[in-house]
Scaffold this motif. Structure first.
Motif, PDB file in Angstrom:
ATOM      1  N   ALA A  67       0.857  -1.184   0.000  1.00 30.33           N
ATOM      2  CA  ALA A  67       0.000   0.000   0.000  1.00 30.33           C
ATOM      3  C   ALA A  67       0.894   1.236   0.000  1.00 30.33           C
ATOM      4  N   ALA A  68       0.323   2.403   0.277  1.00 28.10           N
ATOM      5  CA  ALA A  68       1.076   3.657   0.227  1.00 28.10           C
ATOM      6  C   ALA A  68       0.709   4.523   1.415  1.00 28.10           C
ATOM      7  N   SER A  69       1.510   5.556   1.605  1.00 28.53           N
ATOM      8  CA  SER A  69       1.241   6.535   2.646  1.00 28.53           C
ATOM      9  C   SER A  69       1.450   7.909   2.046  1.00 28.53           C
ATOM     10  N   GLY A  70       0.360   8.575   1.661  1.00 31.00           N
ATOM     11  CA  GLY A  70       0.486   9.858   0.994  1.00 31.00           C
ATOM     12  C   GLY A  70       0.803   9.692  -0.476  1.00 31.00           C
ATOM     13  N   SER A  71       1.161  10.807  -1.129  1.00 26.87           N
ATOM     14  CA  SER A  71       1.480  10.800  -2.549  1.00 26.87           C
ATOM     15  C   SER A  71       2.769  10.048  -2.803  1.00 26.87           C
ATOM     16  N   ALA A  72       2.795   9.250  -3.879  1.00 25.58           N
ATOM     17  CA  ALA A  72       4.008   8.499  -4.222  1.00 25.58           C
ATOM     18  C   ALA A  72       5.174   9.426  -4.520  1.00 25.58           C
ATOM     19  N   CYS A  73       4.878  10.654  -4.945  1.00 23.69           N
ATOM     20  CA  CYS A  73       5.937  11.603  -5.285  1.00 23.69           C
ATOM     21  C   CYS A  73       6.561  12.249  -4.053  1.00 23.69           C
ATOM     22  N   THR A  74       5.936  12.081  -2.879  1.00 26.26           N
ATOM     23  CA  THR A  74       6.457  12.736  -1.677  1.00 26.26           C
ATOM     24  C   THR A  74       6.629  11.782  -0.504  1.00 26.26           C
ATOM     25  N   SER A  75       6.201  10.522  -0.632  1.00 29.79           N
ATOM     26  CA  SER A  75       6.178   9.622   0.515  1.00 29.79           C
ATOM     27  C   SER A  75       7.561   9.306   1.059  1.00 29.79           C
ATOM     28  N   LYS A  76       8.621   9.460   0.255  1.00 34.00           N
ATOM     29  CA  LYS A  76       9.977   9.215   0.734  1.00 34.00           C
ATOM     30  C   LYS A  76      10.649  10.482   1.252  1.00 34.00           C
ATOM     31  N   ALA A  77       9.930  11.607   1.215  1.00 35.00           N
ATOM     32  CA  ALA A  77      10.523  12.875   1.621  1.00 35.00           C
ATOM     33  C   ALA A  77      10.515  13.067   3.130  1.00 35.00           C
ATOM     34  N   LEU A  78       9.812  12.180   3.876  1.00 30.94           N
ATOM     35  CA  LEU A  78       9.723  12.251   5.322  1.00 30.94           C
ATOM     36  C   LEU A  78       9.195  13.606   5.791  1.00 30.94           C
ATOM     37  N   LYS A  79       8.283  14.168   5.024  1.00 37.79           N
ATOM     38  CA  LYS A  79       7.644  15.421   5.401  1.00 37.79           C
ATOM     39  C   LYS A  79       6.169  15.158   5.655  1.00 37.79           C
ATOM     40  N   GLY A  80       5.554  16.028   6.459  1.00 29.69           N
ATOM     41  CA  GLY A  80       4.133  15.905   6.686  1.00 29.69           C
ATOM     42  C   GLY A  80       3.358  16.187   5.418  1.00 29.69           C
ATOM     43  N   SER A  81       2.187  15.595   5.302  1.00 28.66           N
ATOM     44  CA  SER A  81       1.358  15.774   4.110  1.00 28.66           C
ATOM     45  C   SER A  81       0.649  17.120   4.142  1.00 28.66           C
ATOM     46  N   HIS A  82       0.881  17.932   3.113  1.00 28.39           N
ATOM     47  CA  HIS A  82       0.170  19.212   3.023  1.00 28.39           C
ATOM     48  C   HIS A  82      -1.314  18.996   2.775  1.00 28.39           C
ATOM     49  N   VAL A  83      -1.664  17.853   2.150  1.00 26.29           N
ATOM     50  CA  VAL A  83      -3.075  17.552   1.894  1.00 26.29           C
ATOM     51  C   VAL A  83      -3.802  17.285   3.203  1.00 26.29           C
ATOM     52  N   LEU A  84      -3.226  16.436   4.049  1.00 26.42           N
ATOM     53  CA  LEU A  84      -3.860  16.103   5.317  1.00 26.42           C
ATOM     54  C   LEU A  84      -3.887  17.306   6.260  1.00 26.42           C
ATOM     55  N   GLU A  85      -2.866  18.119   6.198  1.00 23.47           N
ATOM     56  CA  GLU A  85      -2.865  19.355   6.987  1.00 23.47           C
ATOM     57  C   GLU A  85      -4.001  20.276   6.530  1.00 23.47           C
ATOM     58  N   ALA A  86      -4.201  20.353   5.212  1.00 21.55           N
ATOM     59  CA  ALA A  86      -5.231  21.241   4.670  1.00 21.55           C
ATOM     60  C   ALA A  86      -6.637  20.822   5.081  1.00 21.55           C
TER      61      ALA A  86
END
Length: 389
Positions: free
Chosen positions: A321-340
């Motif tokens: 499965a995945a956690s957040g966008s595939a383009c950002t999931s390895k960046a170890l940053k919080g999700s701007h989508v979930l924050e929004a």
């Protein structure tokens, strides 16, 4: 461990349909030819290109002349933001986007601020919806371009693009929509939608990597970002990837033909995941709208744990499965989508995104739920946040 692999990351990368592979192989082996050449091979390549353009246009109810092929969805998004924005700077220097756009929208939009543009960001509600009222209020100051995702790939919510496009059209502002996650999954008719530009790619509905498109409605101006050639109406220089584009075109045609059947099969599986996981695991929050969401998309946040650990343990259980966008999931940053949508940073760390495809069945729901229970319990035993609960 059950030997069957359960793949739940189709929105990031999905299997290429066998019919598509069969179409591409002869073109890779013997179908070489530059569509710009006047000889026989070149003209045959041009015919393949034209046929694919018709098929891609047909999927979204567009005219074939409006389809501009690119290599990726991110490139198409960059062409939309940079190309349309720059072409309209004399009209307005404002770019308006939603708070939950993909980084291939946010990145070029922020880049334009270094060229004298102003960037305005629209808020969303707890489901991820952009309201018509907030858009109308923002457009009182005018805009060169508005870009709002058709369906968010992280939370699955489908935006009311028709309503938002109408608000833009009434004010003479083009609206671009990133339909990476929506095209091929839900019906789209460009003329009825009213958008001026739309991004799509075939990777999540059986097409190959390496081919995507920006649909640019007639009368919508844009400047190229890749220059040096006359290809794609002068909007994207470089020889077209004929095998990949042919596969993209066939995948689009097949997706249009079986869209209703696929949705009918995937929605019950999606709904079972979204109902059983919160019912059987405490402190688990579904994200996105429960109904107005992509048919094969289920997303949740598991409180008091981190998504990375959850994904690793699920992978050991044969579940991908995945956690957040595939383009950002390895960046170890919080999700701007979930924050929004109003989730705090700690809760957002427990994001889990499951996107379904042709190989998934209702039996997979039992495997996922059964696997998740001990995984969540194990991770919470190690979580200082859970101990302080």
């Amino acid at each position: 461990m059950d030997s069957k692999e359960i793949y739940l990351d189709h929105i990031a990368a999905a299997p290429v349909r066998s019919e598509v592979v069969e179409t591409m192989i002869p073109l890779l082996e013997e179908g070489f030819g530059n569509p710009q050449s006047v000889h026989g091979r070149g003209q045959r390549a041009a015919e393949v290109l034209a046929a694919a353009r018709e098929r891609v246009a047909g999927l979204v109810g567009a005219d074939s002349a409006e389809v501009v092929f690119t290599a990726t969805g991110s490139e198409a998004n960059n062409l939309a933001i940079l190309g349309i924005g720059r072409s309209r700077k004399k009209i307005s220097n404002r770019i308006v986007v939603s708070a939950i756009e993909h980084h291939s929208i946010l990145g070029p939009a922020k880049a334009l601020t270094r060229e004298g543009f102003e960037l305005a960001t629209l808020p969303v509600d707890r489901y991820g919806f952009v309201s018509g009222e907030s858009l109308a209020a923002e457009l009182e100051r005018g805009a060169a371009l508005v870009s709002i995702t058709h369906a968010n790939t992280e939370i699955g919510t489908i935006e009311p693009i028709g309503e938002l496009a109408s608000i833009c059209a009434d004010r003479g502002v083009p609206l671009h929509t990133d339909a990476w996650g929506a095209a091929g999954m839900i019906p789209i008719e460009m003329k009825a939608l009213g958008a001026s530009a739309l991004t799509l790619a075939g990777q999540n509905f059986g097409g190959p990597p390496g081919a995507a498109a920006l649909v640019l409605v007639a009368g919508t101006g844009a400047r190229p970002i890749v220059t040096g050639g006359i290809q794609e109406r002068g909007l994207r220089a470089g020889q077209e990837n004929i095998p990949a584009i042919a596969g993209f075109g066939l995948a689009a045609e097949l997706a249009a033909a079986d869209m209703e059947e696929r949705a009918g099969r995937l929605v019950p599986i999606r709904d079972a995941l979204l109902s059983r996981l919160p019912a059987e695991i405490d402190d688990l929050i579904p994200t996105g709208h429960p109904e107005k969401r992509l048919p094969g998309h289920a997303s949740v946040c598991v409180e008091y744990i981190e998504g990375e650990g959850m994904l690793l343990l699920l992978d050991r259980a044969g579940i991908m499965a995945a956690s957040g966008s595939a383009c950002t999931s390895k960046a170890l940053k919080g999700s701007h989508v979930l924050e929004a949508i109003g989730l705090d940073a700690a809760t957002a760390q427990g994001s889990l995104v499951m996107t379904l495809g042709p190989g998934n069945t209702m039996e997979d729901v039992d495997r996922v739920v059964d696997a998740m229970k001990p995984i969540v319990a194990r991770l919470r035993e190690m979580s200082p946040l859970y101990k302080r609960k």
